[in-house]
Design a protein around this motif. Sequence first.
Motif, short mmCIF file in Angstrom:
data_model
loop_
_atom_site.label_atom_id
_atom_site.label_comp_id
_atom_site.label_asym_id
_atom_site.label_seq_id
_atom_site.Cartn_x
_atom_site.Cartn_y
_atom_site.Cartn_z
N TRP A 280 0.81 -1.22 0.00
CA TRP A 280 0.00 0.00 0.00
C TRP A 280 0.84 1.26 0.00
N ASN A 281 2.10 1.17 0.43
CA ASN A 281 2.97 2.35 0.47
C ASN A 281 4.00 2.38 -0.64
N ASN A 282 3.95 1.44 -1.57
CA ASN A 282 5.01 1.34 -2.58
C ASN A 282 5.04 2.55 -3.51
N LEU A 283 3.89 3.17 -3.76
CA LEU A 283 3.89 4.31 -4.68
C LEU A 283 4.71 5.47 -4.13
N ASN A 284 4.81 5.57 -2.81
CA ASN A 284 5.60 6.65 -2.20
C ASN A 284 7.09 6.51 -2.47
N TYR A 285 7.53 5.30 -2.82
CA TYR A 285 8.95 5.11 -3.12
C TYR A 285 9.33 5.70 -4.47
N VAL A 286 8.37 5.97 -5.32
CA VAL A 286 8.67 6.44 -6.68
C VAL A 286 8.05 7.82 -6.93
N THR A 287 7.89 8.62 -5.86
CA THR A 287 7.20 9.90 -5.98
C THR A 287 7.86 10.81 -7.01
N GLU A 288 9.18 10.75 -7.12
CA GLU A 288 9.89 11.60 -8.08
C GLU A 288 9.52 11.28 -9.53
N GLU A 289 8.94 10.11 -9.75
CA GLU A 289 8.61 9.69 -11.11
C GLU A 289 7.10 9.73 -11.40
N ILE A 290 6.31 10.24 -10.45
CA ILE A 290 4.86 10.35 -10.64
C ILE A 290 4.53 11.68 -11.31
N LYS A 291 3.70 11.63 -12.33
CA LYS A 291 3.21 12.85 -12.96
C LYS A 291 2.21 13.52 -12.02
N ASN A 292 2.40 14.81 -11.77
CA ASN A 292 1.49 15.57 -10.92
C ASN A 292 1.24 14.84 -9.60
N PRO A 293 2.26 14.61 -8.78
CA PRO A 293 2.11 13.78 -7.58
C PRO A 293 1.13 14.31 -6.56
N SER A 294 0.94 15.64 -6.48
CA SER A 294 0.02 16.19 -5.47
C SER A 294 -1.40 15.73 -5.71
N LYS A 295 -1.75 15.36 -6.94
CA LYS A 295 -3.09 14.86 -7.24
C LYS A 295 -3.10 13.35 -7.46
N ASN A 296 -2.14 12.86 -8.25
CA ASN A 296 -2.18 11.44 -8.62
C ASN A 296 -1.80 10.49 -7.50
N LEU A 297 -0.98 10.95 -6.53
CA LEU A 297 -0.62 10.08 -5.41
C LEU A 297 -1.85 9.76 -4.54
N PRO A 298 -2.57 10.76 -4.01
CA PRO A 298 -3.76 10.42 -3.22
C PRO A 298 -4.85 9.76 -4.03
N ARG A 299 -5.02 10.15 -5.30
CA ARG A 299 -6.05 9.53 -6.14
C ARG A 299 -5.78 8.05 -6.34
N SER A 300 -4.53 7.71 -6.60
CA SER A 300 -4.17 6.30 -6.80
C SER A 300 -4.46 5.48 -5.55
N ILE A 301 -4.18 6.06 -4.38
CA ILE A 301 -4.43 5.38 -3.11
C ILE A 301 -5.92 5.18 -2.88
N ILE A 302 -6.71 6.24 -3.10
CA ILE A 302 -8.15 6.18 -2.84
C ILE A 302 -8.84 5.20 -3.79
N ILE A 303 -8.32 5.04 -5.00
CA ILE A 303 -8.89 4.08 -5.94
C ILE A 303 -8.38 2.67 -5.66
N GLY A 304 -7.07 2.53 -5.46
CA GLY A 304 -6.45 1.21 -5.42
C GLY A 304 -6.77 0.38 -4.19
N ILE A 305 -6.65 0.96 -3.00
CA ILE A 305 -6.78 0.15 -1.77
C ILE A 305 -8.21 -0.32 -1.53
N PRO A 306 -9.24 0.53 -1.67
CA PRO A 306 -10.61 -0.01 -1.54
C PRO A 306 -10.92 -1.09 -2.56
N LEU A 307 -10.37 -0.96 -3.78
CA LEU A 307 -10.58 -1.99 -4.80
C LEU A 307 -10.01 -3.33 -4.33
#
Length: 530
Positions: A280-307
Motif C-alpha cells: 500500500w505504500n510502494n507508490l511513495n517510493y517512486v514519488t519523483e517519477e509520478i506525474k502531478n504527484p500532489s493529485k495522482n498520489l492520493p487519487r491512486s491510493i483512494i482508488i487502489g486500496i478499496p478496490l
Amino acid sequence: MYQDEHGHSKHNFYGNNNGFPKEGLQFRGRSTLCNGDGCGDGEGGGLEDSATAGPDKLEGPGSIENDALHLKRRVGLISGVALIVGTMIGSGIFVSPSGLLERTGSIGMSFVVWMACGFLSLLGALAYAELGTMNTSSGAEYAYFMDAFGAPPAFLFSWASTLVLKPSQMAIICLSFGKYAVEAFVSECEPPEIVVKMVALLALVVILYVNCYSVNLATSVQNIFTAAKLVAVLIVIVGGIYKICEGNVQHLQNPFENTKFSIGNIATAFYTGLWAYDGWNNLNYVTEEIKNPSKNLPRSIIIGIPLVTICYALINVSYLTVMSPLEMTTSEAVAVTYGNRLLGVMAWLMPLSVTISTFGSANGTLFAAGRLCFAASREGHMLDILSYVHVRRYTPAPGLIFHSLIAGAMVLYGTIDSLIDFFSFTAWIFYGGSMVALIVMRYTKPNYPRPYKVPIIIPVVVLVVSVYLIIGPIVDKPTIEYLYAAMFILGGMIFYVPFVHYKVRIPFMDGITVFLQMLLEVAPTQHMIE
C-alpha cells in the motif's frame, strides 16, 4: 565505503551520449569528470544554471534536452493504481486465508480482520499521501525520517530495509512464484525445493532486466499483469456467486463459532492479513517519477486500496462456498484447491493466475525498492554507486541490481514462513515511525506546503495499531527472533557513526565506484550537482 552529504567521491561521465556539454559538470566537493575531452578535476560546470534555474515547484523541474541527469516523471494515474493493486495482490490472498483463519479460529473473526487490515492499510496510505506530497523525493519512509528526525533514524531505516525488509519481501514473492509455477507441472507430489528456487531466481533475473531496461517497460508490464490478475480474481468471485446461487452457504453459518480472542493470536492474524495487503505504500517510493504527484498520489491510493479490499472480501466468500473452514486451514494452496473443485478441466487456471499475480507483484516490489537504494545513497548513507542512474535509460540500475543480489541470496537460503514473520514485525516498527514523523512535522513545520492533508486522528490511529502489532506478539509469545530483529536495526549504528557521521573513507572504494560506473554506464543525478 560511504559518502557524506556533500559527497567527496569521484564521478565519471561518458562523452556526450547523454546530451551534456563538453565543458563538463560541477559536482559537490572534489570530483573527477570524464567528458568528450578527457578526464580531470572539475571546478566549473556548464549545466549549473540549467539544473538550478527557476522556482522550486512541487512537481520539480521539467526535463529539457540538456538538463542534468535525473529520474523522469513517467508514472501516471493508471500506472499508479496498477502499482498499488499489482503489488498488493500477490500471493497473499491465494495463500494467507488459511493461516489467518487458523489464527482467528472462526470465519467471522477472519472477515473482521480482513476488513480491518484493508481499513488500516487505507488509513496508513492516506497518511503517507500527505507525507508524499510534502516531500516528493523518492524513498518514502527514508525521506520522511530525514525531514522529521534527521539522519540517524533515516539511516537505520535504509539499513534495515535495504538489507532485510525489501529483499525479504521480494524473496517471498519470488519463492511463491516458483512454487506455483512448478506445481502446474507436478501433480502427484510436492515440487522439488531446488527446482522451485531455480525458477524463483529465473523470475528475479527477468524482472531485474525489465526494470533496468526501461521505466516505461516496467510500468507497462505492471499494468498488463495487474489487469491479468484482476481477471483471475474475477474468475474466483464469479465462481463463488455461482455456488451461492446453488445454495452452498452452509459454511457461512455461525460465523463467530470457536473464535480465538487471544491478544497474540489477533496480532499474528493481523500480520498474516497485512502481508496480503502489503504494498500500500510502494507508490511513495517512486514519488519523483509520478506525474502531478500532489493529485495522482492520493487519487491512486483512494482508488487502489478499496478496490483490493473489496476483492479480498469477495474472494474469501467464494472460497467458503466450496470449502469448509477446516479444509481451508489444512490447504497449503487455497486457490488451487478451489480451482480443482470448481473449474474441473480448467483447474490449471488457478496456478497460472497465482503465477501471473506473483510475477506482477514482484515486478512492482523491485520497481519501488530500487528507488530506496537510490534515495539513501544520494544522501551519502549508502555506497555512492547506488545513487547513479543509467545515462540513456534513466533507470537506477545499480540500486536495482544490489537489491536483487540480496533477494537472490534470500531465495537460496530462506523459507517463506520465516521471512514473513521477520518482515511483518520489522516493517510495522517503521510504519509506526512514519506516523510519528507526520505528527511531529505538524508542529515543527506547521506552515510547510501540504497539497493533501489528512485529519490528525488518522496517523494517531495507525500509530496505536502499529504499537499493538509490535508489542502484542512479544507479550503473548516472546521469542528470540524479535530480539534479533531489534538488535539488527540498532546494529546499523555501528556503520553510521564511522562512515556517515565521521565521514571515514575507504581509499579503494573510489576506484571500485569508477569501475562500476564505467561497467554499468551510469552517472550521478542532478541532486549531486551544485
